[in-house]
Enzyme design. Sequence first.
Site, PDB file in Angstrom:
ATOM      1  N   ARG A  83      -9.175  -1.563   1.098  1.00  0.00           N
ATOM      2  CA  ARG A  83      -7.812  -1.362   1.617  1.00  0.00           C
ATOM      3  C   ARG A  83      -6.891  -0.806   0.541  1.00  0.00           C
ATOM      4  O   ARG A  83      -5.987  -0.014   0.822  1.00  0.00           O
ATOM      5  CB  ARG A  83      -7.270  -2.690   2.182  1.00  0.00           C
ATOM      6  CG  ARG A  83      -5.976  -2.520   2.957  1.00  0.00           C
ATOM      7  CD  ARG A  83      -5.575  -3.779   3.692  1.00  0.00           C
ATOM      8  NE  ARG A  83      -5.307  -4.888   2.782  1.00  0.00           N
ATOM      9  CZ  ARG A  83      -5.112  -6.150   3.164  1.00  0.00           C
ATOM     10  NH1 ARG A  83      -5.165  -6.466   4.449  1.00  0.00           N
ATOM     11  NH2 ARG A  83      -4.863  -7.093   2.287  1.00  0.00           N
ATOM     12  N   LYS A 186      -0.664  -0.872   2.518  1.00  0.00           N
ATOM     13  CA  LYS A 186       0.063  -1.964   1.877  1.00  0.00           C
ATOM     14  C   LYS A 186       0.970  -1.387   0.791  1.00  0.00           C
ATOM     15  O   LYS A 186       0.776  -1.592  -0.406  1.00  0.00           O
ATOM     16  CB  LYS A 186      -0.929  -2.993   1.302  1.00  0.00           C
ATOM     17  CG  LYS A 186      -0.389  -4.412   1.370  1.00  0.00           C
ATOM     18  CD  LYS A 186      -1.500  -5.419   1.217  1.00  0.00           C
ATOM     19  CE  LYS A 186      -0.996  -6.763   0.762  1.00  0.00           C
ATOM     20  NZ  LYS A 186      -0.072  -7.438   1.649  1.00  0.00           N
ATOM     21  N   GLU A 222       3.583  -8.002  14.206  1.00  0.00           N
ATOM     22  CA  GLU A 222       3.156  -9.023  13.255  1.00  0.00           C
ATOM     23  C   GLU A 222       4.365  -9.694  12.635  1.00  0.00           C
ATOM     24  O   GLU A 222       5.504  -9.282  12.843  1.00  0.00           O
ATOM     25  CB  GLU A 222       2.268  -8.406  12.166  1.00  0.00           C
ATOM     26  CG  GLU A 222       2.935  -7.328  11.352  1.00  0.00           C
ATOM     27  CD  GLU A 222       1.997  -6.734  10.301  1.00  0.00           C
ATOM     28  OE1 GLU A 222       1.255  -7.488   9.682  1.00  0.00           O
ATOM     29  OE2 GLU A 222       2.037  -5.510  10.123  1.00  0.00           O
TER      30      GLU A 222
HETATM   31  N1  PLP Z   1       0.456  -8.425   7.486  1.00  0.00           N
HETATM   32  C1  PLP Z   1       1.228  -8.197   6.413  1.00  0.00           C
HETATM   33  C2  PLP Z   1       2.474  -7.411   6.589  1.00  0.00           C
HETATM   34  C3  PLP Z   1       0.832  -8.681   5.166  1.00  0.00           C
HETATM   35  O1  PLP Z   1       1.585  -8.477   4.084  1.00  0.00           O
HETATM   36  C4  PLP Z   1      -0.363  -9.426   5.050  1.00  0.00           C
HETATM   37  C5  PLP Z   1      -0.801  -9.929   3.765  1.00  0.00           C
HETATM   38  O2  PLP Z   1      -1.545  -9.360   3.067  1.00  0.00           O
HETATM   39  C6  PLP Z   1      -1.140  -9.614   6.201  1.00  0.00           C
HETATM   40  C7  PLP Z   1      -0.693  -9.109   7.398  1.00  0.00           C
HETATM   41  C8  PLP Z   1      -2.447 -10.345   6.154  1.00  0.00           C
HETATM   42  O3  PLP Z   1      -3.432  -9.609   5.486  1.00  0.00           O
HETATM   43  P1  PLP Z   1      -4.635 -10.331   4.742  1.00  0.00           P
HETATM   44  O4  PLP Z   1      -5.205 -11.286   5.716  1.00  0.00           O
HETATM   45  O5  PLP Z   1      -5.554  -9.243   4.368  1.00  0.00           O
HETATM   46  O6  PLP Z   1      -4.042 -11.018   3.576  1.00  0.00           O
HETATM   47  C1  COI Z   2      -0.621 -11.637   1.050  1.00  0.00           C
HETATM   48  O1  COI Z   2      -0.845 -12.454   1.950  1.00  0.00           O
HETATM   49  O2  COI Z   2      -1.383 -11.499   0.100  1.00  0.00           O
HETATM   50  C2  COI Z   2       0.558 -10.806   1.071  1.00  0.00           C
HETATM   51  O3  COI Z   2       0.507  -9.759   0.521  1.00  0.00           O
HETATM   52  C3  COI Z   2       1.754 -11.293   1.751  1.00  0.00           C
HETATM   53  C4  COI Z   2       2.999 -11.343   0.943  1.00  0.00           C
HETATM   54  C5  COI Z   2       3.034 -12.303  -0.176  1.00  0.00           C
HETATM   55  C6  COI Z   2       3.621 -10.041   0.648  1.00  0.00           C
END
Ligand code: PLP
Ligand code: COI
Length: 342
Positions: A83, A186, A222
């Site tokens: 990612r 991201k 989300e």
């Molecule tokens: N959505 C957003 C906007 C986020 O910042 C995150 C965190 O990383 C997630 C979803 C969840 O992603 P992950 O499960 O890969 O941490």
């Molecule tokens: C994460 O869950 O790692 C995120 O990036 C969310 C947040 C702290 C920005």
Amino acid sequence: MVKPKDIDFYSLGFNFIETKTMFVSDYKDGKWDKGKLVPFGNFEISPASCVLNYGQGIFEGMKALKAKNGEITLFRPEENGKRFNFSAKRMLMPEYSLNKFLDAVKKVVKANEDYIPPYDSGGALYIRPILFGYGPILGVASTDEFKLIIYTVPVGPYFPEGFKGIDLEISKRYTRAAPGGTGSAKTICNYAGTMLPAKETKERGYAQILYLDAVMMEFIEEVGTANFFGIINNKLATPRKTGTILEGITRESILVLASKKLGLEIEERDISYEELFEDSCTEAFCTGTAAVITPIASVTLEGKQRVFNKREPGETTKKMYEILTSIQRLDIKDEFGWIVKV
Ligand code: PLP
Ligand code: COI
């Protein structure tokens, strides 16, 4: 720098604490240098750097956990590496080899091992890789010099509520990402825009905004920092990947666990916010590396509130949390091959 012995690992929140070592690699003249571990610290940057002027920057979020037997685990780190490269490409930045990414993450974790919260604290060492346009620029275009840094922070729960339910506000005023934009990358820009809505909703007593799609203002996207799930008509429903949500690694894992371990029917689809106000929606939770699995106690839109399950975490939410965190902490067998040991 706070010494590990002076940190109360049992009462951590999600706040910055400096740790000992970070990894740095520079991209110049069309290639990455070897990269190295250095003491965590400041560095100089030109006021004309691309990231400061035009926001050319991305990040990742991962966790290293201590298992009961003392081993250190990472959860699906190669997915974060992939990612990271997807986000880099979207922001016109050079990719970083997946193997080098994994190697650097392991090295930083090992170097900061003393900062990993103990198994019984429930905390983690949060790993934050960042990549940004470092070189000076004036016109809106990419620079050709980039910096990658990986640093770590010991953390507890992202939401101070912990595994208690959070109250979310559905916004008809603000959106997070639009079709064709950068929602599934991201990039730091996606987060800057959510700070004002988050501050305003906190002042009204909510933990976060639950964002709707930017076109119809109808479908759940989300939470500002986590993906959304609901139990609707006894099925596990989550917004489909439209390019506007961040495609969470926890989200992906929950879908696998729900169908393979709990035998739940899953649906990735458009979910109207109106469905959350109907009796057929019996539970809701959100997922992410930082948020883990956080139950949603209520959602509110323009003063109308829906409380789920008398504000208690629902049965499926609890089961999902138990299975996911047990795999992550090596309490049960990792039958999906998700764990990487450091
Ligand atoms: N959505 C957003 C906007 C986020 O910042 C995150 C965190 O990383 C997630 C979803 C969840 O992603 P992950 O499960 O890969 O941490
Ligand atoms: C994460 O869950 O790692 C995120 O990036 C969310 C947040 C702290 C920005």
